[in-house]
Design a protein around this motif. Structure first.
Motif, PDB file in Angstrom:
ATOM      1  N   ASP A  83      -2.887  -6.951  -0.856  1.00 26.79           N
ATOM      2  CA  ASP A  83      -3.465  -6.483  -2.116  1.00 26.79           C
ATOM      3  C   ASP A  83      -3.693  -4.970  -2.108  1.00 26.79           C
ATOM      4  O   ASP A  83      -4.825  -4.503  -2.209  1.00 26.79           O
ATOM      5  N   ASN A  84      -2.607  -4.249  -1.949  1.00 30.45           N
ATOM      6  CA  ASN A  84      -2.660  -2.790  -2.036  1.00 30.45           C
ATOM      7  C   ASN A  84      -3.517  -2.149  -0.949  1.00 30.45           C
ATOM      8  O   ASN A  84      -4.200  -1.159  -1.178  1.00 30.45           O
ATOM      9  N   TYR A  94       0.871  -1.174   0.000  1.00 28.74           N
ATOM     10  CA  TYR A  94       0.000   0.000   0.000  1.00 28.74           C
ATOM     11  C   TYR A  94       0.911   1.227   0.000  1.00 28.74           C
ATOM     12  O   TYR A  94       1.777   1.362   0.865  1.00 28.74           O
ATOM     13  N   GLU A  95       0.711   2.124  -0.955  1.00 24.43           N
ATOM     14  CA  GLU A  95       1.642   3.244  -1.122  1.00 24.43           C
ATOM     15  C   GLU A  95       0.939   4.595  -1.218  1.00 24.43           C
ATOM     16  O   GLU A  95       1.507   5.551  -1.743  1.00 24.43           O
ATOM     17  N   GLN A  96      -0.286   4.688  -0.699  1.00 28.68           N
ATOM     18  CA  GLN A  96      -1.056   5.924  -0.832  1.00 28.68           C
ATOM     19  C   GLN A  96      -0.949   6.867   0.364  1.00 28.68           C
ATOM     20  O   GLN A  96      -1.632   7.876   0.424  1.00 28.68           O
ATOM     21  N   GLY A  97      -0.104   6.528   1.314  1.00 23.88           N
ATOM     22  CA  GLY A  97       0.114   7.442   2.436  1.00 23.88           C
ATOM     23  C   GLY A  97      -0.902   7.311   3.561  1.00 23.88           C
ATOM     24  O   GLY A  97      -1.686   6.364   3.625  1.00 23.88           O
ATOM     25  N   GLU A  98      -0.916   8.311   4.447  1.00 23.54           N
ATOM     26  CA  GLU A  98      -1.757   8.307   5.642  1.00 23.54           C
ATOM     27  C   GLU A  98      -3.242   8.270   5.274  1.00 23.54           C
ATOM     28  O   GLU A  98      -3.715   9.040   4.442  1.00 23.54           O
ATOM     29  N   TYR A  99      -3.979   7.370   5.900  1.00 26.17           N
ATOM     30  CA  TYR A  99      -5.406   7.224   5.593  1.00 26.17           C
ATOM     31  C   TYR A  99      -6.309   7.476   6.799  1.00 26.17           C
ATOM     32  O   TYR A  99      -7.519   7.530   6.656  1.00 26.17           O
ATOM     33  N   ILE A 126      -7.885   0.579   2.578  1.00 31.90           N
ATOM     34  CA  ILE A 126      -8.955   0.623   1.579  1.00 31.90           C
ATOM     35  C   ILE A 126     -10.326   0.726   2.233  1.00 31.90           C
ATOM     36  O   ILE A 126     -11.234   1.371   1.707  1.00 31.90           O
ATOM     37  N   ASN A 127     -10.482   0.113   3.400  1.00 28.27           N
ATOM     38  CA  ASN A 127     -11.804   0.010   4.022  1.00 28.27           C
ATOM     39  C   ASN A 127     -12.000   0.886   5.256  1.00 28.27           C
ATOM     40  O   ASN A 127     -13.124   0.970   5.757  1.00 28.27           O
TER      41      ASN A 127
END
Length: 226
Positions: A165-166, A78-83, A124-125
């Protein structure tokens, strides 16, 4: 599922993973799913998806199921940063989900079982709006709530190595870290009997040894790939 469990078991604690709270698509779809679950309860052979087909065909399934745990060791980072960016927003919990949450909570209460809400790490969730909604519900109903998305650093989650998975699911490495953390949390906050070594639980001890052997092999593969 909980009603079926109470027919033969007396759990001291039920853990509810909160992602299901926000998976409601629409009312008609959820009603359809609920009717399907009722059908599974009274015609249980279909609840095993297509496993029942092995009776009629030569399709085989692995004998080792590790009490339902699947070894999934692939890694897609997972490479989208802080969530989990803090805010005051709340994501609405649908009426049908609220209805079933109450049924679950009251069923636990009726049977003297504590209910623990847990959010496992999943970029993601999970987000802060969902965290706020679950936290408010837990506070209102007097339930314990642990959001592990706010404890990824403490758990040791590395999204480069622990994502299957990302950012949707954890792989074996991530699941191992979360399981150890949650196990420590349960030990510190609840009191359970230790059944290890007892005759009536020997199948668990046997399967744990098999699991440990496979875990060692899988970790060697992960380290070699990394």
């Amino acid at each position: 599922m909980l009603q079926a469990a109470y027919e033969t078991q007396s759990p001291k604690l039920v853990i509810l993973e909160t992602n299901m709270v926000f998976r409601c698509k629409n009312l008609s779809s959820e009603v359809k799913d609920c009717l399907g679950e009722i059908g599974y309860r009274y015609i249980p052979i279909f609840q095993g998806h297509d496993i029942w087909k092995s009776i009629l065909s030569e399709k085989q399934y692995p004998a080792e199921n590790y009490k339902g745990f699947a070894f999934r060791c692939e890694t897609v980072p997972y490479e989208q940063g802080e969530y989990m960016q803090k805010n005051d927003q709340k994501e609405e919990i649908s009426k049908i989900v609220s209805f079933y949450l109450e049924k679950i909570r009251k069923l636990c209460e009726k049977n003297g079982t504590k209910l623990l809400l847990v959010s496992t790490p999943s970029p993601i969730n999970c987000n802060y709006a969902r965290h706020n909604s679950i936290e408010a519900y837990a506070r209102e109903k007097g339930l314990d709530f642990v959001d592990l998305n706010l404890k990824t650093e403490e758990i040791g989650i590395n999204w480069k190595t622990d994502s299957l998975d990302n950012g949707d699911h954890l792989n074996y490495s991530g699941a191992d870290k979360v399981t150890r953390y949650l196990g420590n949390y349960l030990t510190q906050n609840y009191t359970f009997p230790d059944h290890r070594g007892k005759k009536t639980y020997r199948t668990w001890d046997k399967e744990y040894k098999i699991y440990e052997q496979k875990a060692v092999r899988e970790m060697k593969v992960i380290k070699k790939a990394g």
